[in-house]
Design a protein around this motif. Structure first.
Motif, PDB file in Angstrom:
ATOM      1  N   ASP A 150       0.853  -1.185   0.000  1.00 52.86           N
ATOM      2  CA  ASP A 150       0.000   0.000   0.000  1.00 52.86           C
ATOM      3  C   ASP A 150       0.893   1.241   0.000  1.00 52.86           C
ATOM      4  O   ASP A 150       1.570   1.517   1.004  1.00 52.86           O
ATOM      5  CB  ASP A 150      -0.893   0.002   1.237  1.00 52.86           C
ATOM      6  CG  ASP A 150      -1.900   1.146   1.235  1.00 52.86           C
ATOM      7  OD1 ASP A 150      -1.748   2.073   0.401  1.00 52.86           O
ATOM      8  OD2 ASP A 150      -2.815   1.129   2.063  1.00 52.86           O
TER       9      ASP A 150
ATOM     10  N   GLU B 231       0.347   4.199   0.488  1.00 51.40           N
ATOM     11  CA  GLU B 231       0.027   5.169   1.524  1.00 51.40           C
ATOM     12  C   GLU B 231       0.665   4.807   2.861  1.00 51.40           C
ATOM     13  O   GLU B 231       0.771   5.663   3.757  1.00 51.40           O
ATOM     14  CB  GLU B 231      -1.488   5.277   1.689  1.00 51.40           C
ATOM     15  CG  GLU B 231      -2.197   5.841   0.454  1.00 51.40           C
ATOM     16  CD  GLU B 231      -3.683   6.029   0.680  1.00 51.40           C
ATOM     17  OE1 GLU B 231      -4.135   5.799   1.829  1.00 51.40           O
ATOM     18  OE2 GLU B 231      -4.384   6.420  -0.265  1.00 51.40           O
ATOM     19  N   CYS B 232       1.093   3.561   2.992  1.00 55.43           N
ATOM     20  CA  CYS B 232       1.654   3.099   4.269  1.00 55.43           C
ATOM     21  C   CYS B 232       3.128   2.689   4.158  1.00 55.43           C
ATOM     22  O   CYS B 232       3.853   2.715   5.165  1.00 55.43           O
ATOM     23  CB  CYS B 232       0.857   1.910   4.801  1.00 55.43           C
ATOM     24  SG  CYS B 232      -0.906   2.217   4.985  1.00 55.43           S
ATOM     25  N   GLU B 233       3.559   2.290   2.957  1.00 59.25           N
ATOM     26  CA  GLU B 233       4.912   1.777   2.770  1.00 59.25           C
ATOM     27  C   GLU B 233       5.521   2.377   1.500  1.00 59.25           C
ATOM     28  O   GLU B 233       4.813   2.925   0.649  1.00 59.25           O
ATOM     29  CB  GLU B 233       4.895   0.248   2.619  1.00 59.25           C
ATOM     30  CG  GLU B 233       4.235  -0.498   3.756  1.00 59.25           C
ATOM     31  CD  GLU B 233       4.031  -1.964   3.430  1.00 59.25           C
ATOM     32  OE1 GLU B 233       4.769  -2.803   3.989  1.00 59.25           O
ATOM     33  OE2 GLU B 233       3.141  -2.262   2.611  1.00 59.25           O
ATOM     34  N   THR B 234       6.828   2.248   1.380  1.00 59.31           N
ATOM     35  CA  THR B 234       7.489   2.653   0.146  1.00 59.31           C
ATOM     36  C   THR B 234       8.150   1.437  -0.486  1.00 59.31           C
ATOM     37  O   THR B 234       8.604   0.523   0.226  1.00 59.31           O
ATOM     38  CB  THR B 234       8.573   3.723   0.382  1.00 59.31           C
ATOM     39  OG1 THR B 234       9.662   3.158   1.127  1.00 59.31           O
ATOM     40  CG2 THR B 234       7.992   4.920   1.127  1.00 59.31           C
TER      41      THR B 234
END
Length: 318
Positions: A120, A122-125
């Motif tokens: 995701d 929005e939560c991880e890169t």
């Protein structure tokens, strides 16, 4: 990066893929008002030019690196290419993809034998996830564009184009190439600057995100926020910005940058299918769309347009 690296890459990839054809149609020429030669990289085995760079990068690994495996991140075309290359060399591949990526590309990547990690944004890169596999498992990261072997591999498309032109006594005036991180354009530009220095190389972006155009104006790599959604998803990375390795190559070799709308891209897709029988993904048609609207192109000139890929959901409307 230099021309000799492209020649070495060509030797590396040739046992695993054939040249892709150059296509033309007199009816397309009449519509565009120029002699149009289309480089059909959409006919690569994985449906996109990315196979060139992936094959060169994986083939260039040491035996120890091959044993440890590779990790890559991608929205789709690079993912499939690395999965295919790993399969050819018997190398374990882990591919990191955003969970919203094109479903066809996710399905194909998994079918080619790679292990997928969906995340995701929005939560991880993707970078932090890739770093985990590098540190914990000793895997080699193959970036989608900021990697010298990938750039050289993509440049083999440029070698094929210039060789075709030489064989047919053609001197191209313009060459249009899609650009995101810049690996494809950088590699092709090296071939053209060596063989056709007077040909105008044009990088093509979507109008919703123009990091290369803005960066060239500012003379520095600049992050440009994507303005809205676009069908040209393959050239819209999570953080639109020229690549670190590709930036100096492209800045030195490329004449200018153009952007086009989704409407113009859709029209170009229809023309490629109608006149050449090529079904493409949106980014595959973006060079032709730019050529059509390019005010610096004169009628009667010879232009090259790269069709970079075909990976889209053909069960859905474009």
């Amino acid at each position: 990066m230099n021309y000799q690296m492209l020649l070495a890459a060509e030797k590396n990839i040739r046992p695993f893929m054939d040249e892709t054809p150059m296509l033309s149609s007199p009816l397309l020429d009449e519509q565009v008002g120029s002699k149009v030669l289309v480089k059909a990289d959409s006919l690569c085995a994985t449906g996109a030019f990315k196979l060139r760079g992936a094959l060169n990068a994986v083939s260039s690994l040491t035996e120890q690196q091959k044993k440890a495996g590779v990790v890559a991140f991608s929205t789709g075309n690079h993912a499939q290419a690395v999965a295919y290359a790993c399969r050819q060399f018997g190398v374990k591949g882990i591919i990191i993809m955003p969970k919203y990526a094109n479903k066809v590309k996710i399905k194909n990547t998994r079918a080619l034998g790679a292990e997928l990690v969906l995340f995701d944004p929005e939560c991880e890169t993707r970078e932090s996830l890739a770093e985990h596999f590098q540190q914990q498992h000793g895997m080699t990261l193959i970036k989608p564009y900021d990697h010298p072997d990938v750039i050289a591999g993509q440049g083999t498309s440029g070698l094929e184009m210039v060789n075709y032109c030489h064989a047919h006594h053609i001197s191209p005036d313009h060459c249009y190439v899609p650009v995101s991180g810049g690996g494809y354009l950088a590699g092709i530009s090296i071939a053209f600057r060596q063989q056709f220095p007077n040909c105008h190389l044009v990088g093509v972006e979507s109008e919703v995100s123009r990091p290369w155009f803005v960066s060239m104006q500012k003379n520095e790599r600049t992050h440009v926020q994507q303005q809205k959604e676009s069908i040209c998803d393959a050239i819209l990375p999570p953080r639109p910005m020229p690549g670190e390795l590709t930036w100096p190559i492209v800045r030195a070799n490329v004449s200018r940058f153009l952007s086009v709308s989704d409407t113009q891209v859709t029209a170009a897709m229809n023309m490629l299918e109608a006149y050449l029988g090529l079904a493409t993904e949106p980014c595959g048609a973006i060079p032709l769309a730019a050529a059509i609207v390019d005010e610096k192109r004169r009628e009667g000139e010879t232009i090259l347009c790269v069709v970079s890929g075909r990976n889209r959901d053909f069960s859905a409307a474009t």
